[in-house]
Design a protein around this motif. Structure first.
Motif, PDB file in Angstrom:
ATOM      1  N   THR A 102      34.976  46.327  37.761  1.00 39.65           N
ATOM      2  CA  THR A 102      35.332  46.164  39.168  1.00 39.65           C
ATOM      3  C   THR A 102      35.963  44.801  39.414  1.00 39.65           C
ATOM      4  OG1 THR A 102      33.498  47.610  39.821  1.00 39.65           O
ATOM      5  CG2 THR A 102      34.467  46.257  41.548  1.00 39.65           C
ATOM      6  N   ILE A 103      35.492  43.781  38.692  1.00 42.43           N
ATOM      7  CA  ILE A 103      36.084  42.446  38.813  1.00 42.43           C
ATOM      8  C   ILE A 103      37.555  42.491  38.399  1.00 42.43           C
ATOM      9  CG2 ILE A 103      36.053  40.092  37.896  1.00 42.43           C
ATOM     10  CD1 ILE A 103      33.031  40.331  37.661  1.00 42.43           C
ATOM     11  N   TYR A 104      37.842  43.157  37.265  1.00 40.20           N
ATOM     12  CA  TYR A 104      39.238  43.274  36.808  1.00 40.20           C
ATOM     13  C   TYR A 104      40.071  44.078  37.805  1.00 40.20           C
ATOM     14  CZ  TYR A 104      37.945  41.398  32.222  1.00 40.20           C
ATOM     15  OH  TYR A 104      37.527  40.589  31.202  1.00 40.20           O
ATOM     16  N   LEU A 105      39.469  45.149  38.344  1.00 40.42           N
ATOM     17  CA  LEU A 105      40.179  45.966  39.332  1.00 40.42           C
ATOM     18  C   LEU A 105      40.496  45.146  40.581  1.00 40.42           C
ATOM     19  CD1 LEU A 105      41.216  48.754  40.250  1.00 40.42           C
ATOM     20  CD2 LEU A 105      38.919  49.227  41.104  1.00 40.42           C
ATOM     21  N   PHE A 106      39.527  44.341  41.007  1.00 38.33           N
ATOM     22  CA  PHE A 106      39.705  43.505  42.194  1.00 38.33           C
ATOM     23  C   PHE A 106      40.839  42.502  41.984  1.00 38.33           C
ATOM     24  CE2 PHE A 106      38.598  39.985  45.029  1.00 38.33           C
ATOM     25  CZ  PHE A 106      38.390  40.666  46.211  1.00 38.33           C
ATOM     26  N   HIS A 107      40.836  41.832  40.831  1.00 36.78           N
ATOM     27  CA  HIS A 107      41.902  40.870  40.540  1.00 36.78           C
ATOM     28  C   HIS A 107      43.262  41.570  40.422  1.00 36.78           C
ATOM     29  CE1 HIS A 107      39.206  37.588  40.310  1.00 36.78           C
ATOM     30  NE2 HIS A 107      38.656  37.898  39.150  1.00 36.78           N
TER      31      HIS A 107
ATOM     32  N   GLY B 118      49.139  42.494  29.671  1.00 35.89           N
ATOM     33  CA  GLY B 118      48.639  41.140  29.837  1.00 35.89           C
ATOM     34  C   GLY B 118      48.548  40.693  31.283  1.00 35.89           C
ATOM     35  N   SER B 119      49.197  41.419  32.190  1.00 38.29           N
ATOM     36  CA  SER B 119      49.159  41.036  33.604  1.00 38.29           C
ATOM     37  C   SER B 119      47.861  41.502  34.242  1.00 38.29           C
ATOM     38  CB  SER B 119      50.348  41.636  34.363  1.00 38.29           C
ATOM     39  OG  SER B 119      50.229  43.052  34.428  1.00 38.29           O
ATOM     40  N   ALA B 120      47.492  40.873  35.376  1.00 42.14           N
ATOM     41  CA  ALA B 120      46.280  41.254  36.096  1.00 42.14           C
ATOM     42  C   ALA B 120      46.378  42.697  36.595  1.00 42.14           C
ATOM     43  CB  ALA B 120      46.047  40.300  37.271  1.00 42.14           C
TER      44      ALA B 120
ATOM     45  N   ALA C 242      41.038  48.960  34.015  1.00 41.47           N
ATOM     46  CA  ALA C 242      39.694  48.954  34.592  1.00 41.47           C
ATOM     47  C   ALA C 242      39.446  50.226  35.390  1.00 41.47           C
ATOM     48  CB  ALA C 242      39.509  47.721  35.474  1.00 41.47           C
ATOM     49  N   ARG C 243      40.459  50.664  36.129  1.00 46.45           N
ATOM     50  CA  ARG C 243      40.345  51.900  36.919  1.00 46.45           C
ATOM     51  C   ARG C 243      40.072  53.088  36.001  1.00 46.45           C
ATOM     52  NH1 ARG C 243      40.245  56.352  38.625  1.00 46.45           N
ATOM     53  NH2 ARG C 243      41.008  57.168  40.626  1.00 46.45           N
ATOM     54  N   ARG C 244      40.749  53.144  34.861  1.00 41.76           N
ATOM     55  CA  ARG C 244      40.534  54.245  33.915  1.00 41.76           C
ATOM     56  C   ARG C 244      39.144  54.170  33.289  1.00 41.76           C
ATOM     57  NH1 ARG C 244      46.113  53.153  32.822  1.00 41.76           N
ATOM     58  NH2 ARG C 244      45.587  51.775  31.086  1.00 41.76           N
ATOM     59  N   ALA C 245      38.681  52.959  32.992  1.00 36.90           N
ATOM     60  CA  ALA C 245      37.345  52.798  32.412  1.00 36.90           C
ATOM     61  C   ALA C 245      36.267  53.232  33.407  1.00 36.90           C
ATOM     62  CB  ALA C 245      37.127  51.341  32.003  1.00 36.90           C
TER      63      ALA C 245
ATOM     64  N   THR D 266      32.926  51.790  45.265  1.00 33.08           N
ATOM     65  CA  THR D 266      32.544  50.652  44.434  1.00 33.08           C
ATOM     66  C   THR D 266      33.380  49.435  44.778  1.00 33.08           C
ATOM     67  OG1 THR D 266      32.004  52.189  42.631  1.00 33.08           O
ATOM     68  CG2 THR D 266      32.217  49.868  42.057  1.00 33.08           C
ATOM     69  N   PHE D 267      34.677  49.655  44.916  1.00 36.94           N
ATOM     70  CA  PHE D 267      35.591  48.556  45.232  1.00 36.94           C
ATOM     71  C   PHE D 267      35.309  47.983  46.618  1.00 36.94           C
ATOM     72  CE2 PHE D 267      39.577  46.879  46.929  1.00 36.94           C
ATOM     73  CZ  PHE D 267      39.980  46.036  45.902  1.00 36.94           C
TER      74      PHE D 267
END
Length: 290
Positions: free
Chosen positions: A84-89, A100-102, A109-112, A167-168
């Motif tokens: 969720t942190i990666y998705l948020f960023h 390599g980009s956010a 992250a969304r797929r995970a 979650t987001f």
């Protein structure tokens, strides 16, 4: 709708970075007049921006039927939190799907998260299948799964999309509401003193000084509860009406616990007074134990 591909995101990100989102909204009002509702292209999607409280209230209140809402192991929870942190960023990065980009990492992250929720759905379906009587459940996930038997029901993809959204949406709301409440209380000592007095009275009524905060005591926090509700516009931290956050009561409970211990034990001093506290982004403070 802004520039091709990036839409209005460049101006939005700059305003967000400067802590001045008001300039972003003022752009629409100035250019397209005081309509209160505007089209935009945000985060790679056509979007709607609302700048008037009465329009927000209408959208929150015009839905008569809105569904609201077992156990998951800690490893899954930890993975969901990290992703969720990666998705948020990723949602706050430029919408370029470059390795390599956010934004690219956010899509991964969304797929995970989708894989984890698919596993939970499959497990839940087995549990529901074992319940031959199909008793009515008030668990939101069960409600959505039960609609799959009829026409117009949710498929797995739709359910997962909703779970990711929940979650987001709940990721930083508690921290933001709590920190905003703390800063406002510090700016208004009269309200802070009254809230602190209420918490001290709760502690005095305990049979032992070693007892911790309990749910019954939280229900006694009438004054603090009024602070967390400001039901009047323009402040809707957890929404209002049928579209109120399904976790609003849990969020208020969590914030009440945070404020209880803060009011009894700490104060904050703003280091950079020029920074705005609405909301307290880039607002630096020092915590002092009392």
């Amino acid at each position: 709708m802004g520039w091709p591909l990036v839409g209005n995101m460049l101006f939005f990100l700059q305003s967000f970075k400067d802590g001045n989102l008001g300039s972003f909204f003022s752009y629409f009002v100035t250019r397209f007049r005081e309509g209160g509702m505007y089209k935009a292209f945000m985060f790679g999607k056509p979007s709607i921006i609302i700048t008037k409280v009465e329009i927000s209230r209408k959208i929150f209140m015009d839905d008569e039927n809105y569904d609201r809402g077992d156990g998951v192991d800690n490893d899954m929870v930890n993975v969901l939190f990290e992703e969720t942190i990666y998705l948020f960023h990723g949602c706050h990065g430029l919408p370029f799907n470059i390795p390599g980009s956010a934004y690219n990492r956010g899509l991964k992250a969304r797929r995970a998260m989708a894989k984890i929720y698919q596993y939970i759905l499959d497990e839940r379906k087995v549990m529901i299948g074992k319940n031959k009587t199909r008793e009515k459940s008030n668990i939101l996930l069960d409600m959505m799964l039960n609609t799959q038997d009829g026409d117009g029901g949710f498929n797995d993809e739709k359910i997962i999309a909703m779970l990711v959204s929940y979650t987001f949406a709940g990721f930083e709301s508690v921290a933001l509401v709590a920190s905003t409440a703390i800063m406002y209380l510090e700016k208004h000592p009269h309200f802070l003193d009254k809230a602190k007095e209420e918490q001290e009275d709760i502690v005095k009524r305990r049979s032992s000084p070693n007892e911790g905060l309990n749910f019954h005591e939280i229900k006694e926090m009438k004054y603090l509860s009024n602070i967390l509700k400001p039901s009047q516009p323009p402040f809707f931290p957890l929404g209002v009406g049928p579209k109120m956050c399904p976790g609003a009561n849990l969020a208020r409970l969590e914030v009440s616990v945070i404020l209880h211990y803060f009011l009894l034990n700490y104060r904050v001093e703003q280091v950079n007074p020029e920074s705005k506290i609405e909301p307290p982004r880039n607002c630096l403070v020092k915590f002092k134990k009392i």
